[in-house]
Design an enzyme around this catalytic site. Structure first.
Site, PDB file in Angstrom:
ATOM      1  N   SER A 117     -28.254   9.600 -42.781  1.00  0.00           N
ATOM      2  CA  SER A 117     -28.066   8.427 -41.913  1.00  0.00           C
ATOM      3  C   SER A 117     -28.113   7.146 -42.734  1.00  0.00           C
ATOM      4  O   SER A 117     -28.779   7.070 -43.773  1.00  0.00           O
ATOM      5  CB  SER A 117     -29.177   8.379 -40.864  1.00  0.00           C
ATOM      6  OG  SER A 117     -29.141   7.157 -40.159  1.00  0.00           O
ATOM      7  N   HIS A 119     -29.851   4.871 -41.982  1.00  0.00           N
ATOM      8  CA  HIS A 119     -31.231   4.381 -41.899  1.00  0.00           C
ATOM      9  C   HIS A 119     -32.070   4.767 -43.114  1.00  0.00           C
ATOM     10  O   HIS A 119     -33.204   4.312 -43.249  1.00  0.00           O
ATOM     11  CB  HIS A 119     -31.857   4.817 -40.574  1.00  0.00           C
ATOM     12  CG  HIS A 119     -31.148   4.180 -39.416  1.00  0.00           C
ATOM     13  ND1 HIS A 119     -31.274   2.838 -39.122  1.00  0.00           N
ATOM     14  CD2 HIS A 119     -30.223   4.672 -38.550  1.00  0.00           C
ATOM     15  CE1 HIS A 119     -30.489   2.534 -38.097  1.00  0.00           C
ATOM     16  NE2 HIS A 119     -29.828   3.632 -37.734  1.00  0.00           N
ATOM     17  N   TYR A 142     -37.719   8.099 -39.020  1.00  0.00           N
ATOM     18  CA  TYR A 142     -36.437   8.816 -38.966  1.00  0.00           C
ATOM     19  C   TYR A 142     -35.694   8.666 -40.301  1.00  0.00           C
ATOM     20  O   TYR A 142     -35.253   9.665 -40.902  1.00  0.00           O
ATOM     21  CB  TYR A 142     -35.621   8.269 -37.788  1.00  0.00           C
ATOM     22  CG  TYR A 142     -34.167   8.657 -37.770  1.00  0.00           C
ATOM     23  CD1 TYR A 142     -33.789   9.983 -37.587  1.00  0.00           C
ATOM     24  CD2 TYR A 142     -33.162   7.694 -37.917  1.00  0.00           C
ATOM     25  CE1 TYR A 142     -32.447  10.339 -37.557  1.00  0.00           C
ATOM     26  CE2 TYR A 142     -31.832   8.036 -37.871  1.00  0.00           C
ATOM     27  CZ  TYR A 142     -31.472   9.362 -37.707  1.00  0.00           C
ATOM     28  OH  TYR A 142     -30.146   9.708 -37.680  1.00  0.00           O
ATOM     29  N   SER A 171     -22.392   4.565 -37.501  1.00  0.00           N
ATOM     30  CA  SER A 171     -22.494   4.692 -36.040  1.00  0.00           C
ATOM     31  C   SER A 171     -21.237   5.408 -35.564  1.00  0.00           C
ATOM     32  O   SER A 171     -20.162   4.795 -35.495  1.00  0.00           O
ATOM     33  CB  SER A 171     -22.568   3.311 -35.385  1.00  0.00           C
ATOM     34  OG  SER A 171     -23.561   2.507 -35.992  1.00  0.00           O
ATOM     35  N   SER A 172     -21.373   6.685 -35.227  1.00  0.00           N
ATOM     36  CA  SER A 172     -20.194   7.450 -34.810  1.00  0.00           C
ATOM     37  C   SER A 172     -20.256   7.685 -33.303  1.00  0.00           C
ATOM     38  O   SER A 172     -21.030   8.520 -32.812  1.00  0.00           O
ATOM     39  CB  SER A 172     -20.121   8.775 -35.581  1.00  0.00           C
ATOM     40  OG  SER A 172     -18.852   9.365 -35.409  1.00  0.00           O
ATOM     41  N   ARG A 180     -23.022  -5.322 -34.761  1.00  0.00           N
ATOM     42  CA  ARG A 180     -23.440  -4.547 -35.938  1.00  0.00           C
ATOM     43  C   ARG A 180     -22.510  -3.364 -36.162  1.00  0.00           C
ATOM     44  O   ARG A 180     -22.119  -3.055 -37.287  1.00  0.00           O
ATOM     45  CB  ARG A 180     -24.886  -4.068 -35.733  1.00  0.00           C
ATOM     46  CG  ARG A 180     -25.359  -3.088 -36.787  1.00  0.00           C
ATOM     47  CD  ARG A 180     -26.802  -2.666 -36.567  1.00  0.00           C
ATOM     48  NE  ARG A 180     -27.136  -1.560 -37.441  1.00  0.00           N
ATOM     49  CZ  ARG A 180     -26.945  -0.272 -37.150  1.00  0.00           C
ATOM     50  NH1 ARG A 180     -26.438   0.079 -35.974  1.00  0.00           N
ATOM     51  NH2 ARG A 180     -27.258   0.660 -38.025  1.00  0.00           N
TER      52      ARG A 180
HETATM   53  P1  NAI Z   1     -27.792  14.136 -31.091  1.00  0.00           P
HETATM   54  O1  NAI Z   1     -29.221  13.740 -30.880  1.00  0.00           O
HETATM   55  O2  NAI Z   1     -26.847  13.925 -29.983  1.00  0.00           O
HETATM   56  O3  NAI Z   1     -27.725  15.671 -31.528  1.00  0.00           O
HETATM   57  C1  NAI Z   1     -28.719  16.297 -32.295  1.00  0.00           C
HETATM   58  C2  NAI Z   1     -28.831  17.724 -31.822  1.00  0.00           C
HETATM   59  O4  NAI Z   1     -29.877  18.348 -32.564  1.00  0.00           O
HETATM   60  C3  NAI Z   1     -29.201  17.857 -30.347  1.00  0.00           C
HETATM   61  O5  NAI Z   1     -28.266  18.682 -29.668  1.00  0.00           O
HETATM   62  C4  NAI Z   1     -30.580  18.449 -30.349  1.00  0.00           C
HETATM   63  O6  NAI Z   1     -30.819  19.365 -29.270  1.00  0.00           O
HETATM   64  C5  NAI Z   1     -30.615  19.162 -31.686  1.00  0.00           C
HETATM   65  N1  NAI Z   1     -31.992  19.293 -32.144  1.00  0.00           N
HETATM   66  C6  NAI Z   1     -32.977  18.347 -32.118  1.00  0.00           C
HETATM   67  N2  NAI Z   1     -34.124  18.850 -32.556  1.00  0.00           N
HETATM   68  C7  NAI Z   1     -33.881  20.149 -32.872  1.00  0.00           C
HETATM   69  C8  NAI Z   1     -34.690  21.186 -33.369  1.00  0.00           C
HETATM   70  N3  NAI Z   1     -35.991  20.981 -33.626  1.00  0.00           N
HETATM   71  N4  NAI Z   1     -34.141  22.393 -33.572  1.00  0.00           N
HETATM   72  C9  NAI Z   1     -32.803  22.608 -33.303  1.00  0.00           C
HETATM   73  N5  NAI Z   1     -31.989  21.649 -32.824  1.00  0.00           N
HETATM   74  C10 NAI Z   1     -32.525  20.431 -32.612  1.00  0.00           C
HETATM   75  O7  NAI Z   1     -27.319  13.374 -32.406  1.00  0.00           O
HETATM   76  P2  NAI Z   1     -25.825  13.088 -32.889  1.00  0.00           P
HETATM   77  O8  NAI Z   1     -25.497  11.697 -32.570  1.00  0.00           O
HETATM   78  O9  NAI Z   1     -24.936  14.173 -32.473  1.00  0.00           O
HETATM   79  O10 NAI Z   1     -26.036  13.143 -34.480  1.00  0.00           O
HETATM   80  C11 NAI Z   1     -25.872  14.355 -35.188  1.00  0.00           C
HETATM   81  C12 NAI Z   1     -26.536  14.191 -36.539  1.00  0.00           C
HETATM   82  O11 NAI Z   1     -25.958  13.097 -37.225  1.00  0.00           O
HETATM   83  C13 NAI Z   1     -28.031  13.937 -36.462  1.00  0.00           C
HETATM   84  O12 NAI Z   1     -28.679  14.614 -37.537  1.00  0.00           O
HETATM   85  C14 NAI Z   1     -28.142  12.443 -36.673  1.00  0.00           C
HETATM   86  O13 NAI Z   1     -29.374  12.091 -37.267  1.00  0.00           O
HETATM   87  C15 NAI Z   1     -26.962  12.171 -37.591  1.00  0.00           C
HETATM   88  N6  NAI Z   1     -26.445  10.823 -37.440  1.00  0.00           N
HETATM   89  C16 NAI Z   1     -25.722  10.474 -36.329  1.00  0.00           C
HETATM   90  C17 NAI Z   1     -25.211   9.198 -36.202  1.00  0.00           C
HETATM   91  C18 NAI Z   1     -24.340   8.794 -35.062  1.00  0.00           C
HETATM   92  O14 NAI Z   1     -23.825   7.691 -35.079  1.00  0.00           O
HETATM   93  N7  NAI Z   1     -24.109   9.625 -34.047  1.00  0.00           N
HETATM   94  C19 NAI Z   1     -25.506   8.174 -37.221  1.00  0.00           C
HETATM   95  C20 NAI Z   1     -26.285   8.654 -38.333  1.00  0.00           C
HETATM   96  C21 NAI Z   1     -26.718   9.932 -38.425  1.00  0.00           C
HETATM   97  C1  15L Z   2     -28.301   6.889 -36.445  1.00  0.00           C
HETATM   98  O1  15L Z   2     -28.780   7.426 -37.427  1.00  0.00           O
HETATM   99  C2  15L Z   2     -28.440   7.460 -35.095  1.00  0.00           C
HETATM  100  O2  15L Z   2     -28.447   8.871 -35.120  1.00  0.00           O
HETATM  101  C3  15L Z   2     -27.368   7.005 -34.126  1.00  0.00           C
HETATM  102  O3  15L Z   2     -27.789   7.319 -32.811  1.00  0.00           O
HETATM  103  C4  15L Z   2     -27.071   5.510 -34.242  1.00  0.00           C
HETATM  104  O4  15L Z   2     -28.088   4.784 -33.679  1.00  0.00           O
HETATM  105  C5  15L Z   2     -26.810   5.138 -35.688  1.00  0.00           C
HETATM  106  O5  15L Z   2     -27.769   5.655 -36.593  1.00  0.00           O
HETATM  107  C6  15L Z   2     -26.710   3.622 -35.940  1.00  0.00           C
HETATM  108  O6  15L Z   2     -27.302   3.145 -36.896  1.00  0.00           O
HETATM  109  O7  15L Z   2     -25.995   2.954 -35.194  1.00  0.00           O
END
Ligand code: NAI
Ligand code: 15L
Length: 271
Positions: A117, A119, A142, A171-172, A180
């Protein structure tokens, strides 16, 4: 599709498949392999043709070990994706990512694409441009957990030769939601391009790349990740007028969420 459209794996693992980005990538990765194994803590629905569905908690070592059996490469999205209490983050993101890499080592998995991330470097300022060679400055627990994941990946490459591309995703989302995100946004199509490039680039070793579209105003220089061959084709610019119309004309430049690249994450908590 920007990367090699003929790329085909025997079996890929997608963790976090029930999440926002997991749901986007699930059908797109399924098209790139004979079998896509999808996993999450949450309900994943029935297996589609060419899928294996395994519900598992990443912190459950015994459940994670068989997840990697027969898997060539992993797209690891699973875990807590926002700032949360440390005790929760430790389980999902630190112990969980360790369990995944250990299982990969035991089963001989070749490559992992790790959803890190922005972050990890959220305490750099919005008036500077950084690259992935600069020291980390996590903006919370995080971000710290993602920095741990990056270091873990480095160690597993140096000692065991498991390749990793760490994606410091900005941010996807379907659209940039605020000012931002005009800098940090990555479209879903560019996300797919980045993941496919990370899976298909011939040699990645241990690499780190920021996940963003071809935005006009950016804080991240991806020159050190050029060998991955990611070519973003979208931009936040078409959304600028609508985003700016929803925001005050002048920002409070004393507000840490405006000063730092991590935005609101830099002041989330304490819990
Ligand atoms: P999300 O929160 O929608 O999906 C994460 C998934 O991981 C969820 O389905 C959740 O049930 C699962 N999960 C959580 N804890 C778990 C555990 N202990 N064991 C198994 N599964 C578990 O997040 P999103 O937006 O889909 O992001 C996917 C990845 O990308 C994450 O690792 C996030 O940190 C990273 N990311 C996402 C960004 C974004 O803009 N969407 C930005 C930066 C990083
Ligand atoms: C992340 O790492 C988070 O998973 C996502 O939910 C957004 O908040 C993103 O960063 C962001 O910085 O916008």
């Amino acid at each position: 599709m920007s990367a090699d459209a003929s790329l085909k794996f025997k079996r890929l693992l997608l963790t976090g498949a029930a999440g926002g980005l997991g749901q986007v990538l699930r059908p797109r990765l399924r098209a790139r392999c004979d079998v896509l194994r999808v996993s999450d803590l949450a309900e994943l629905g029935a297996a589609a043709s060419g899928e294996e569905v395994v519900q598992a908690a990443l912190q459950d070592r015994a459940a994670v070990l068989p997840l990697l059996d027969g898997v060539e490469a992993v797209v690891h999205l699973g875990g807590i994706s926002t700032e949360q209490p440390f005790d929760d983050i430790v389980q999902a993101n630190i112990i969980g990512t360790y369990n995944l890499y250990e299982a990969a080592r035991i089963h001989g998995t070749r490559r992992i694409v790790f959803a890190s991330s922005n972050h990890v470097t959220g305490f750099y300022r919005q008036d500077e441009v950084i690259d992935a060679t600069m020291p980390v400055r996590p903006d919370g627990y995080y971000g710290l957990s993602k920095a741990f994941g990056e270091n873990l990946a480095r160690f597993y490459f140096d000692r065991y030769g498991i390749e990793t591309v760490c994606l410091r995703i900005g941010s996807s989302f379907p659209e940039p939601k605020d000012r931002r995100m005009l800098a940090t946004w990555m479209s879903y199509d560019d996300l797919e391009r980045l993941v496919i490039a990370s899976l298909s680039s011939p040699v990645v070793g241990y690499s780190v790349i920021y996940g963003m579209s071809d935005n006009h105003h950016v804080w991240w220089d991806n020159t050190p990740g050029k060998h991955i061959g990611y070519r973003p084709q979208d931009s936040s610019e078409p959304f600028r007028a609508a985003v700016e119309a929803r925001q005050p004309a002048w920002l409070d430049i004393q507000d840490p969420a405006v000063v730092y690249q991590g935005g609101g994450f830099v002041k989330a908590g304490p819990f």
